[in-house]
Motif scaffolding. Structure first.
Motif, short mmCIF file in Angstrom:
data_model
loop_
_atom_site.label_atom_id
_atom_site.label_comp_id
_atom_site.label_asym_id
_atom_site.label_seq_id
_atom_site.Cartn_x
_atom_site.Cartn_y
_atom_site.Cartn_z
N TYR B 13 9.79 14.20 23.35
CA TYR B 13 8.83 14.22 22.24
C TYR B 13 7.57 13.60 22.81
O TYR B 13 7.53 12.38 23.02
CB TYR B 13 9.34 13.40 21.07
CG TYR B 13 10.62 13.93 20.46
CD1 TYR B 13 10.59 14.94 19.50
CD2 TYR B 13 11.86 13.40 20.85
CE1 TYR B 13 11.77 15.41 18.94
CE2 TYR B 13 13.04 13.88 20.28
CZ TYR B 13 12.98 14.88 19.34
OH TYR B 13 14.13 15.34 18.79
N ALA B 18 14.00 12.38 25.35
CA ALA B 18 15.14 12.22 24.44
C ALA B 18 16.42 12.73 25.12
O ALA B 18 17.48 12.14 25.00
CB ALA B 18 14.90 12.97 23.14
N GLY B 39 19.15 6.20 19.00
CA GLY B 39 18.04 6.52 19.89
C GLY B 39 18.45 7.14 21.23
O GLY B 39 17.60 7.45 22.05
N CYS B 40 19.76 7.34 21.44
CA CYS B 40 20.21 7.84 22.74
C CYS B 40 20.02 9.35 22.88
O CYS B 40 20.13 9.90 23.96
CB CYS B 40 21.68 7.48 22.98
SG CYS B 40 22.84 8.38 21.94
N GLY B 41 19.74 10.04 21.75
CA GLY B 41 19.47 11.48 21.83
C GLY B 41 20.48 12.36 21.11
O GLY B 41 20.44 13.59 21.23
N LYS B 42 21.36 11.77 20.32
CA LYS B 42 22.41 12.54 19.63
C LYS B 42 21.82 13.62 18.72
O LYS B 42 22.22 14.78 18.77
CB LYS B 42 23.31 11.61 18.79
CG LYS B 42 23.99 10.51 19.56
CD LYS B 42 24.89 9.66 18.68
CE LYS B 42 24.18 8.89 17.57
NZ LYS B 42 23.28 7.82 18.07
N SER B 43 20.88 13.21 17.86
CA SER B 43 20.31 14.17 16.90
C SER B 43 19.54 15.26 17.62
O SER B 43 19.60 16.44 17.25
CB SER B 43 19.41 13.47 15.89
OG SER B 43 20.17 12.58 15.10
N THR B 44 18.80 14.88 18.66
CA THR B 44 18.05 15.88 19.44
C THR B 44 19.00 16.90 20.04
O THR B 44 18.74 18.11 19.99
CB THR B 44 17.23 15.18 20.54
OG1 THR B 44 16.42 14.16 19.93
CG2 THR B 44 16.35 16.15 21.28
N1 LIG Z 1 10.21 13.54 15.93
C1 LIG Z 1 10.17 12.66 16.94
N2 LIG Z 1 9.00 12.25 17.47
C2 LIG Z 1 8.94 11.37 18.49
N3 LIG Z 1 10.03 10.80 19.05
C3 LIG Z 1 11.23 11.13 18.55
C4 LIG Z 1 11.38 12.08 17.48
N4 LIG Z 1 12.70 12.24 17.21
C5 LIG Z 1 13.34 11.43 18.08
N5 LIG Z 1 12.49 10.77 18.88
C6 LIG Z 1 12.84 9.84 19.96
O1 LIG Z 1 13.74 10.49 20.83
C7 LIG Z 1 14.78 9.64 21.24
C8 LIG Z 1 16.13 10.22 20.80
O2 LIG Z 1 16.18 10.28 19.37
P1 LIG Z 1 17.37 10.88 18.56
O3 LIG Z 1 17.76 12.18 19.15
O4 LIG Z 1 16.97 10.88 17.13
O5 LIG Z 1 18.53 9.81 18.84
P2 LIG Z 1 19.83 9.42 17.96
O6 LIG Z 1 20.11 10.54 17.02
O7 LIG Z 1 20.90 9.20 18.98
O8 LIG Z 1 19.48 8.15 17.26
C9 LIG Z 1 14.48 8.28 20.63
O9 LIG Z 1 13.78 7.52 21.59
C10 LIG Z 1 13.59 8.62 19.46
O10 LIG Z 1 12.70 7.57 19.18
#
Ligand SMILES: Nc1ncnc2c1ncn2[C@@H]1O[C@H](COP(=O)(O)OP(=O)(O)O)[C@@H](O)[C@H]1O
Ligand SMILES: [Mg+2]
Lengths: 189, 233
Positions: B13, B18, B39-44
Protein backbone atom coordinates in the motif's frame (compact mmCIF):
# COMPACT_ATOMS: atom_id res chain seq x y z
CA UNK A 1 -1.68 -28.96 37.85
CA UNK A 2 -1.47 -29.89 41.52
CA UNK A 3 -4.67 -28.06 42.47
CA UNK A 4 -6.34 -31.18 41.05
CA UNK A 5 -4.65 -33.34 43.65
CA UNK A 6 -5.42 -30.88 46.43
CA UNK A 7 -9.12 -30.99 45.60
CA UNK A 8 -9.47 -34.78 45.51
CA UNK A 9 -10.87 -35.12 49.07
CA UNK A 10 -13.55 -32.57 48.29
CA UNK A 11 -14.40 -34.16 44.97
CA UNK A 12 -14.90 -37.47 46.79
CA UNK A 13 -17.11 -35.74 49.37
CA UNK A 14 -19.11 -34.25 46.51
CA UNK A 15 -19.54 -37.61 44.86
CA UNK A 16 -20.68 -39.15 48.15
CA UNK A 17 -23.22 -36.32 48.50
CA UNK A 18 -25.04 -37.90 45.54
CA UNK A 19 -25.32 -41.27 47.35
CA UNK A 20 -23.30 -43.93 49.18
CA UNK A 21 -20.55 -45.57 47.16
CA UNK A 22 -17.67 -47.95 47.48
CA UNK A 23 -14.12 -47.18 46.43
CA UNK A 24 -14.32 -48.46 42.89
CA UNK A 25 -17.53 -46.55 42.17
CA UNK A 26 -15.89 -43.39 43.50
CA UNK A 27 -12.90 -43.80 41.22
CA UNK A 28 -15.15 -44.33 38.21
CA UNK A 29 -17.41 -41.40 39.04
CA UNK A 30 -14.36 -39.17 39.59
CA UNK A 31 -12.86 -40.03 36.21
CA UNK A 32 -16.22 -39.48 34.48
CA UNK A 33 -16.84 -36.12 36.10
CA UNK A 34 -13.34 -34.83 35.42
CA UNK A 35 -12.54 -36.35 32.05
CA UNK A 36 -9.50 -34.14 31.42
CA UNK A 37 -7.95 -34.76 34.83
CA UNK A 38 -5.47 -37.50 35.52
CA UNK A 39 -7.40 -40.70 36.36
CA UNK A 40 -7.51 -41.29 40.09
CA UNK A 41 -5.33 -44.17 41.32
CA UNK A 42 -7.02 -46.77 43.55
CA UNK A 43 -4.34 -46.28 46.18
CA UNK A 44 -5.21 -42.63 46.35
CA UNK A 45 -8.94 -43.32 46.65
CA UNK A 46 -8.42 -45.58 49.64
CA UNK A 47 -5.79 -43.39 51.28
CA UNK A 48 -8.10 -40.39 50.92
CA UNK A 49 -11.13 -42.30 52.22
CA UNK A 50 -9.13 -43.43 55.26
CA UNK A 51 -8.19 -39.87 56.04
CA UNK A 52 -11.74 -38.62 55.54
CA UNK A 53 -13.00 -41.38 57.82
CA UNK A 54 -10.40 -40.55 60.48
CA UNK A 55 -11.54 -36.92 60.36
CA UNK A 56 -15.18 -37.94 60.69
CA UNK A 57 -16.20 -36.62 57.27
CA UNK A 58 -17.24 -40.01 55.92
CA UNK A 59 -18.41 -43.19 57.59
CA UNK A 60 -18.54 -46.85 56.63
CA UNK A 61 -22.09 -48.08 56.07
CA UNK A 62 -21.50 -51.56 54.81
CA UNK A 63 -19.00 -54.24 54.10
CA UNK A 64 -19.76 -57.10 51.75
CA UNK A 65 -17.88 -59.82 50.05
CA UNK A 66 -19.64 -61.93 47.48
CA UNK A 67 -16.97 -64.11 45.99
CA UNK A 68 -14.73 -61.18 44.97
CA UNK A 69 -12.68 -58.82 47.08
CA UNK A 70 -14.21 -57.13 50.09
CA UNK A 71 -16.15 -53.96 49.25
CA UNK A 72 -16.60 -51.21 51.78
CA UNK A 73 -19.39 -48.72 51.21
CA UNK A 74 -18.91 -45.15 52.38
CA UNK A 75 -21.39 -42.40 53.22
CA UNK A 76 -21.05 -38.66 53.81
CA UNK A 77 -21.51 -37.54 57.44
CA UNK A 78 -23.11 -34.28 58.55
CA UNK A 79 -19.64 -32.94 59.24
CA UNK A 80 -18.57 -34.06 55.78
CA UNK A 81 -21.46 -32.19 54.22
CA UNK A 82 -20.52 -29.05 56.16
CA UNK A 83 -16.89 -29.36 55.00
CA UNK A 84 -18.06 -29.76 51.41
CA UNK A 85 -20.31 -26.67 51.64
CA UNK A 86 -17.48 -24.64 53.13
CA UNK A 87 -15.23 -25.64 50.25
CA UNK A 88 -17.86 -24.77 47.66
CA UNK A 89 -18.47 -21.38 49.28
CA UNK A 90 -14.78 -20.49 49.45
CA UNK A 91 -13.65 -18.42 46.51
CA UNK A 92 -10.54 -19.85 44.85
CA UNK A 93 -7.71 -17.33 44.96
CA UNK A 94 -6.43 -16.41 41.49
CA UNK A 95 -2.93 -17.84 41.04
CA UNK A 96 -0.81 -15.41 43.06
CA UNK A 97 2.35 -16.02 41.04
CA UNK A 98 3.24 -17.61 37.74
CA UNK A 99 4.65 -21.09 38.15
CA UNK A 100 4.90 -22.74 34.78
CA UNK A 101 7.57 -25.06 33.45
CA UNK A 102 6.91 -23.54 30.03
CA UNK A 103 7.76 -20.03 31.23
CA UNK A 104 10.78 -21.31 33.13
CA UNK A 105 12.07 -23.07 30.03
CA UNK A 106 11.64 -20.01 27.81
CA UNK A 107 13.31 -17.79 30.42
CA UNK A 108 16.28 -20.15 30.64
CA UNK A 109 16.43 -20.51 26.83
CA UNK A 110 16.66 -16.71 26.55
CA UNK A 111 19.50 -16.84 29.05
CA UNK A 112 21.64 -19.60 27.55
CA UNK A 113 20.61 -20.11 23.91
CA UNK A 114 20.98 -17.94 20.83
CA UNK A 115 17.85 -16.25 19.50
CA UNK A 116 17.39 -18.68 16.62
CA UNK A 117 17.36 -21.56 19.07
CA UNK A 118 14.85 -19.70 21.24
CA UNK A 119 12.60 -19.10 18.23
CA UNK A 120 12.85 -22.76 17.21
CA UNK A 121 11.95 -23.81 20.73
CA UNK A 122 8.95 -21.44 20.83
CA UNK A 123 7.76 -22.61 17.42
CA UNK A 124 8.04 -26.29 18.40
CA UNK A 125 6.15 -25.63 21.59
CA UNK A 126 3.46 -23.82 19.64
CA UNK A 127 3.07 -26.82 17.38
CA UNK A 128 2.61 -29.19 20.32
CA UNK A 129 0.10 -26.85 21.97
CA UNK A 130 -1.78 -26.46 18.69
CA UNK A 131 -2.04 -30.22 18.22
CA UNK A 132 -3.50 -30.61 21.71
CA UNK A 133 -5.87 -27.68 21.19
CA UNK A 134 -7.21 -29.33 18.05
CA UNK A 135 -7.63 -32.67 19.79
CA UNK A 136 -9.67 -31.04 22.54
CA UNK A 137 -11.75 -29.08 20.03
CA UNK A 138 -12.66 -32.32 18.29
CA UNK A 139 -13.40 -34.06 21.55
CA UNK A 140 -15.67 -31.25 22.65
CA UNK A 141 -17.72 -31.39 19.45
CA UNK A 142 -17.98 -35.18 19.31
CA UNK A 143 -21.65 -36.20 19.26
CA UNK A 144 -21.07 -38.30 22.37
CA UNK A 145 -19.66 -35.39 24.42
CA UNK A 146 -21.44 -34.81 27.73
CA UNK A 147 -21.73 -31.46 29.50
CA UNK A 148 -18.86 -32.58 31.75
CA UNK A 149 -16.68 -33.25 28.70
CA UNK A 150 -17.50 -29.88 27.18
CA UNK A 151 -16.91 -27.91 30.39
CA UNK A 152 -13.59 -29.69 31.02
CA UNK A 153 -12.50 -29.23 27.40
CA UNK A 154 -13.45 -25.52 27.54
CA UNK A 155 -11.22 -25.11 30.59
CA UNK A 156 -8.24 -26.77 28.92
CA UNK A 157 -8.89 -24.93 25.62
CA UNK A 158 -9.00 -21.52 27.32
CA UNK A 159 -5.64 -22.19 28.98
CA UNK A 160 -4.01 -23.55 25.82
CA UNK A 161 -5.38 -20.56 23.89
CA UNK A 162 -3.77 -18.24 26.46
CA UNK A 163 -0.46 -20.13 26.26
CA UNK A 164 -0.55 -19.99 22.46
CA UNK A 165 -1.30 -16.28 22.45
CA UNK A 166 1.63 -15.76 24.82
CA UNK A 167 3.90 -17.94 22.65
CA UNK A 168 2.94 -15.84 19.61
CA UNK A 169 3.59 -12.59 21.48
CA UNK A 170 6.93 -13.90 22.69
CA UNK A 171 7.89 -14.93 19.15
CA UNK A 172 7.09 -11.39 17.99
CA UNK A 173 9.08 -9.86 20.84
CA UNK A 174 12.05 -12.08 20.15
CA UNK A 175 11.86 -11.20 16.43
CA UNK A 176 11.76 -7.46 17.22
CA UNK A 177 14.65 -7.81 19.61
CA UNK A 178 16.64 -9.82 17.09
CA UNK A 179 16.10 -7.10 14.49
CA UNK A 180 17.17 -4.38 16.89
CA UNK A 181 20.35 -6.23 17.77
CA UNK A 182 21.19 -6.63 14.10
CA UNK A 183 20.07 -3.08 13.27
CA UNK A 184 17.73 -4.32 10.57
CA UNK A 185 14.87 -2.02 9.59
CA UNK A 186 11.49 -3.08 10.92
CA UNK A 187 8.96 -4.09 8.28
CA UNK A 188 5.97 -1.86 7.78
CA UNK A 189 5.73 1.92 8.02
CA UNK B 1 -7.44 -31.21 -5.64
CA UNK B 2 -5.95 -27.80 -5.14
CA UNK B 3 -8.49 -25.37 -6.52
CA UNK B 4 -7.14 -22.05 -5.33
CA UNK B 5 -3.47 -21.18 -5.43
CA UNK B 6 -1.42 -18.14 -4.59
CA UNK B 7 2.07 -17.96 -6.05
CA UNK B 8 4.63 -15.51 -4.62
CA UNK B 9 2.08 -12.80 -3.93
CA UNK B 10 3.55 -9.36 -3.37
CA UNK B 11 1.43 -6.37 -2.48
CA UNK B 12 2.14 -2.96 -0.98
CA UNK B 13 0.00 0.00 0.00
CA UNK B 14 2.06 2.93 -1.19
CA UNK B 15 5.38 2.35 0.53
CA UNK B 16 3.98 -0.06 3.10
CA UNK B 17 4.69 -3.66 2.15
CA UNK B 18 1.81 -5.95 3.17
CA UNK B 19 2.72 -9.19 1.35
CA UNK B 20 6.30 -10.09 0.52
CA UNK B 21 5.90 -13.28 -1.49
CA UNK B 22 3.16 -15.57 -0.18
CA UNK B 23 2.52 -19.00 -1.67
CA UNK B 24 -0.52 -20.91 -0.53
CA UNK B 25 -2.80 -23.70 -1.80
CA UNK B 26 -6.38 -24.36 -0.83
CA UNK B 27 -7.86 -27.73 -1.74
CA UNK B 28 -11.48 -28.38 -2.55
CA UNK B 29 -13.40 -28.74 0.71
CA UNK B 30 -10.40 -27.78 2.78
CA UNK B 31 -10.61 -25.37 5.70
CA UNK B 32 -7.43 -23.34 5.99
CA UNK B 33 -6.85 -20.99 8.89
CA UNK B 34 -4.66 -18.00 8.19
CA UNK B 35 -3.21 -16.73 11.45
CA UNK B 36 -0.62 -14.25 12.60
CA UNK B 37 -0.31 -10.99 14.52
CA UNK B 38 -2.32 -7.95 13.54
CA UNK B 39 -0.85 -6.12 10.55
CA UNK B 40 1.01 -9.18 9.23
CA UNK B 41 -0.98 -9.18 5.97
CA UNK B 42 -3.82 -11.67 6.58
CA UNK B 43 -6.61 -9.45 5.22
CA UNK B 44 -4.52 -8.37 2.23
CA UNK B 45 -3.90 -12.03 1.41
CA UNK B 46 -7.61 -12.84 1.69
CA UNK B 47 -8.53 -9.89 -0.51
CA UNK B 48 -6.02 -10.97 -3.17
CA UNK B 49 -7.27 -14.57 -3.08
CA UNK B 50 -10.88 -13.44 -3.42
CA UNK B 51 -10.03 -11.15 -6.33
CA UNK B 52 -11.01 -8.02 -4.42
CA UNK B 53 -7.44 -6.68 -4.57
CA UNK B 54 -4.87 -7.22 -7.28
CA UNK B 55 -1.35 -8.23 -6.24
CA UNK B 56 1.61 -6.14 -7.46
CA UNK B 57 3.41 -9.34 -8.39
CA UNK B 58 2.70 -13.06 -8.25
CA UNK B 59 -0.34 -14.99 -9.39
CA UNK B 60 -3.68 -16.15 -8.08
CA UNK B 61 -4.89 -19.27 -9.83
CA UNK B 62 -8.51 -20.38 -9.61
CA UNK B 63 -9.23 -23.91 -10.85
CA UNK B 64 -6.25 -23.86 -13.18
CA UNK B 65 -6.70 -20.34 -14.55
CA UNK B 66 -5.29 -16.95 -13.62
CA UNK B 67 -7.73 -14.92 -11.58
CA UNK B 68 -5.77 -11.78 -10.77
CA UNK B 69 -5.38 -10.77 -14.43
CA UNK B 70 -9.10 -10.89 -15.18
CA UNK B 71 -11.11 -7.69 -15.50
CA UNK B 72 -12.86 -6.11 -12.54
CA UNK B 73 -16.20 -7.23 -13.99
CA UNK B 74 -15.06 -10.82 -14.46
CA UNK B 75 -13.66 -10.97 -10.92
CA UNK B 76 -16.78 -9.54 -9.40
CA UNK B 77 -18.89 -12.07 -11.33
CA UNK B 78 -16.74 -14.80 -9.83
CA UNK B 79 -17.30 -13.36 -6.37
CA UNK B 80 -21.05 -13.40 -6.92
CA UNK B 81 -21.21 -17.00 -8.10
CA UNK B 82 -18.28 -19.05 -6.80
CA UNK B 83 -17.11 -17.15 -3.71
CA UNK B 84 -18.70 -16.08 -0.46
CA UNK B 85 -17.18 -13.31 1.63
CA UNK B 86 -17.71 -12.68 5.32
CA UNK B 87 -16.20 -9.89 7.42
CA UNK B 88 -15.76 -9.29 11.13
CA UNK B 89 -18.69 -6.89 11.33
CA UNK B 90 -21.27 -8.57 9.12
CA UNK B 91 -21.78 -5.44 7.00
CA UNK B 92 -25.44 -6.10 6.45
CA UNK B 93 -27.34 -3.46 4.51
CA UNK B 94 -29.01 -1.38 7.21
CA UNK B 95 -32.13 -0.56 5.15
CA UNK B 96 -32.92 -4.21 4.37
CA UNK B 97 -34.43 -6.91 6.57
CA UNK B 98 -32.50 -10.07 7.42
CA UNK B 99 -34.28 -12.05 4.71
CA UNK B 100 -33.69 -9.31 2.12
CA UNK B 101 -30.00 -9.15 3.08
CA UNK B 102 -29.56 -12.90 2.75
CA UNK B 103 -31.51 -12.99 -0.53
CA UNK B 104 -29.39 -10.20 -2.02
CA UNK B 105 -26.49 -12.29 -3.42
CA UNK B 106 -29.02 -14.58 -5.12
CA UNK B 107 -30.92 -11.65 -6.67
CA UNK B 108 -27.62 -10.24 -7.93
CA UNK B 109 -26.84 -13.63 -9.46
CA UNK B 110 -30.17 -13.62 -11.28
CA UNK B 111 -32.34 -15.84 -9.09
CA UNK B 112 -36.03 -14.98 -9.06
CA UNK B 113 -37.53 -13.08 -6.14
CA UNK B 114 -39.61 -15.87 -4.65
CA UNK B 115 -36.90 -18.53 -4.92
CA UNK B 116 -34.37 -16.11 -3.41
CA UNK B 117 -36.60 -15.36 -0.44
CA UNK B 118 -37.26 -19.05 0.14
CA UNK B 119 -33.55 -19.86 0.08
CA UNK B 120 -32.87 -16.92 2.40
CA UNK B 121 -35.40 -18.25 4.91
CA UNK B 122 -33.84 -21.71 4.77
CA UNK B 123 -30.39 -20.28 5.47
CA UNK B 124 -31.62 -18.07 8.29
CA UNK B 125 -33.20 -21.19 9.78
CA UNK B 126 -29.89 -23.08 9.53
CA UNK B 127 -28.27 -20.34 11.61
CA UNK B 128 -31.09 -20.36 14.12
CA UNK B 129 -32.39 -16.88 13.29
CA UNK B 130 -35.49 -17.64 11.20
CA UNK B 131 -37.56 -15.45 13.53
CA UNK B 132 -35.49 -12.42 12.50
CA UNK B 133 -36.45 -12.69 8.81
CA UNK B 134 -38.34 -9.39 8.79
CA UNK B 135 -36.14 -7.55 11.25
CA UNK B 136 -33.59 -4.92 10.23
CA UNK B 137 -29.94 -5.12 11.42
CA UNK B 138 -30.34 -2.08 13.69
CA UNK B 139 -32.68 -4.07 15.92
CA UNK B 140 -30.41 -7.13 16.20
CA UNK B 141 -27.58 -8.03 18.58
CA UNK B 142 -24.06 -8.37 17.20
CA UNK B 143 -24.35 -12.15 17.34
CA UNK B 144 -27.66 -12.14 15.46
CA UNK B 145 -26.23 -9.84 12.79
CA UNK B 146 -23.23 -12.10 12.34
CA UNK B 147 -25.48 -15.17 11.99
CA UNK B 148 -27.39 -13.38 9.23
CA UNK B 149 -24.16 -12.25 7.56
CA UNK B 150 -22.84 -15.82 7.65
CA UNK B 151 -26.09 -17.10 6.15
CA UNK B 152 -25.72 -14.46 3.42
CA UNK B 153 -22.13 -15.52 2.70
CA UNK B 154 -23.24 -19.11 2.11
CA UNK B 155 -26.62 -18.62 0.43
CA UNK B 156 -25.20 -18.96 -3.09
CA UNK B 157 -23.54 -22.25 -2.03
CA UNK B 158 -20.11 -20.93 -3.02
CA UNK B 159 -17.11 -23.14 -3.71
CA UNK B 160 -14.98 -21.01 -1.40
CA UNK B 161 -15.90 -18.99 1.64
CA UNK B 162 -13.51 -16.20 2.60
CA UNK B 163 -14.03 -15.29 6.24
CA UNK B 164 -12.02 -12.46 7.79
CA UNK B 165 -12.13 -12.63 11.60
CA UNK B 166 -15.77 -13.78 11.44
CA UNK B 167 -16.02 -14.22 15.22
CA UNK B 168 -13.69 -11.38 16.15
CA UNK B 169 -16.45 -9.17 17.50
CA UNK B 170 -18.42 -11.89 19.30
CA UNK B 171 -18.17 -13.31 22.81
CA UNK B 172 -16.64 -16.78 23.14
CA UNK B 173 -19.85 -18.78 23.22
CA UNK B 174 -21.64 -16.86 20.45
CA UNK B 175 -18.48 -17.00 18.33
CA UNK B 176 -18.26 -20.74 18.85
CA UNK B 177 -21.89 -21.24 17.83
CA UNK B 178 -21.57 -19.18 14.66
CA UNK B 179 -18.28 -20.85 13.78
CA UNK B 180 -19.37 -24.45 14.39
CA UNK B 181 -22.51 -23.93 12.29
CA UNK B 182 -20.47 -22.35 9.51
CA UNK B 183 -17.85 -25.12 9.60
CA UNK B 184 -20.46 -27.89 9.65
CA UNK B 185 -22.40 -26.45 6.70
CA UNK B 186 -19.17 -25.88 4.75
CA UNK B 187 -18.03 -29.44 5.38
CA UNK B 188 -21.39 -30.89 4.34
CA UNK B 189 -21.12 -29.01 1.03
CA UNK B 190 -17.36 -29.47 0.53
CA UNK B 191 -17.03 -25.70 0.50
CA UNK B 192 -13.43 -24.59 1.00
CA UNK B 193 -12.94 -22.00 3.70
CA UNK B 194 -10.16 -19.47 4.10
CA UNK B 195 -10.54 -18.52 7.74
CA UNK B 196 -8.54 -15.50 8.85
CA UNK B 197 -8.17 -15.27 12.61
CA UNK B 198 -5.65 -14.24 15.24
CA UNK B 199 -7.21 -16.56 17.84
CA UNK B 200 -5.62 -20.01 18.26
CA UNK B 201 -8.90 -21.48 19.49
CA UNK B 202 -10.66 -20.45 16.28
CA UNK B 203 -7.85 -21.73 14.05
CA UNK B 204 -8.27 -25.10 15.79
CA UNK B 205 -11.43 -25.71 13.73
CA UNK B 206 -9.47 -25.72 10.47
CA UNK B 207 -7.77 -28.64 8.71
CA UNK B 208 -4.58 -26.67 8.35
CA UNK B 209 -3.09 -23.55 9.78
CA UNK B 210 -0.86 -21.15 7.87
CA UNK B 211 0.92 -18.58 10.00
CA UNK B 212 1.90 -15.26 8.43
CA UNK B 213 4.55 -12.97 9.85
CA UNK B 214 5.70 -9.69 8.28
CA UNK B 215 3.93 -10.50 5.01
CA UNK B 216 5.44 -13.95 4.51
CA UNK B 217 4.43 -17.50 5.44
CA UNK B 218 6.22 -18.35 8.64
CA UNK B 219 4.82 -21.78 9.14
CA UNK B 220 2.34 -24.10 7.47
CA UNK B 221 0.92 -26.41 10.10
CA UNK B 222 0.15 -30.10 9.90
CA UNK B 223 -2.68 -31.24 7.77
CA UNK B 224 -4.81 -33.01 10.32
CA UNK B 225 -7.89 -33.30 8.14
CA UNK B 226 -8.12 -36.98 9.02
CA UNK B 227 -8.82 -35.82 12.56
CA UNK B 228 -11.40 -33.22 11.73
CA UNK B 229 -13.69 -35.41 9.68
CA UNK B 230 -15.31 -36.29 13.01
CA UNK B 231 -18.74 -34.86 13.79
CA UNK B 232 -19.21 -31.17 14.39
CA UNK B 233 -22.12 -30.08 16.42
N1 LIG C 1 -5.81 0.41 2.87
C1 LIG C 1 -4.56 0.43 3.36
N2 LIG C 1 -3.76 1.49 3.21
C2 LIG C 1 -2.51 1.52 3.69
N3 LIG C 1 -1.95 0.51 4.39
C3 LIG C 1 -2.70 -0.58 4.61
C4 LIG C 1 -4.04 -0.69 4.11
N4 LIG C 1 -4.54 -1.91 4.47
C5 LIG C 1 -3.54 -2.52 5.15
N5 LIG C 1 -2.45 -1.74 5.25
C6 LIG C 1 -1.18 -2.10 5.88
O1 LIG C 1 -0.73 -3.32 5.33
C7 LIG C 1 -0.21 -4.18 6.31
C8 LIG C 1 -1.02 -5.48 6.34
O2 LIG C 1 -2.37 -5.20 6.72
P1 LIG C 1 -3.51 -6.27 6.79
O3 LIG C 1 -3.47 -7.10 5.57
O4 LIG C 1 -4.77 -5.55 7.07
O5 LIG C 1 -3.04 -7.15 8.04
P2 LIG C 1 -3.91 -8.06 9.06
O6 LIG C 1 -5.21 -8.38 8.41
O7 LIG C 1 -3.04 -9.25 9.31
O8 LIG C 1 -4.07 -7.25 10.30
C9 LIG C 1 -0.25 -3.41 7.62
O9 LIG C 1 0.99 -2.79 7.81
C10 LIG C 1 -1.33 -2.38 7.37
O10 LIG C 1 -1.10 -1.21 8.12
MG1 LIG D 1 -7.18 -8.01 9.09
Amino acid sequence: MNSGLMSTPHVLLGLLATGDKHGYELKRAHDERLPQARPLAFGQVYATLNRLQRDGLVTVTGQERDGGPERTTYALTGEGRAALDRWLNDVEPPYPYVASTLLAKVAVALLVADLDRVRACLAAQRQAHTARLRELTLLKHAPSATLDDVVAADFAIAHLDADLTWLGTTLSRVADWHREVRHEPAPGP
Amino acid sequence: MSQLQARDLVRSYGRTPALRGVTLDVDEGEIVAVTGPSGCGKSTLLHCLAGILRPDAGEVIWRGERLDTRSEAARSRLRRTEFGVLFQFGQLVAELTAAENVALPLLLAGTGRRAAREAALTWLERFGVAELADVRPGEMSGGQQQRCATARSLVTEPRVLFADEPTGALDTLTGEQVLTTMVRLARERRTSVVLVTHEPRIAAYADREVTIRDGAVEHSGFDLSALSTGGDR
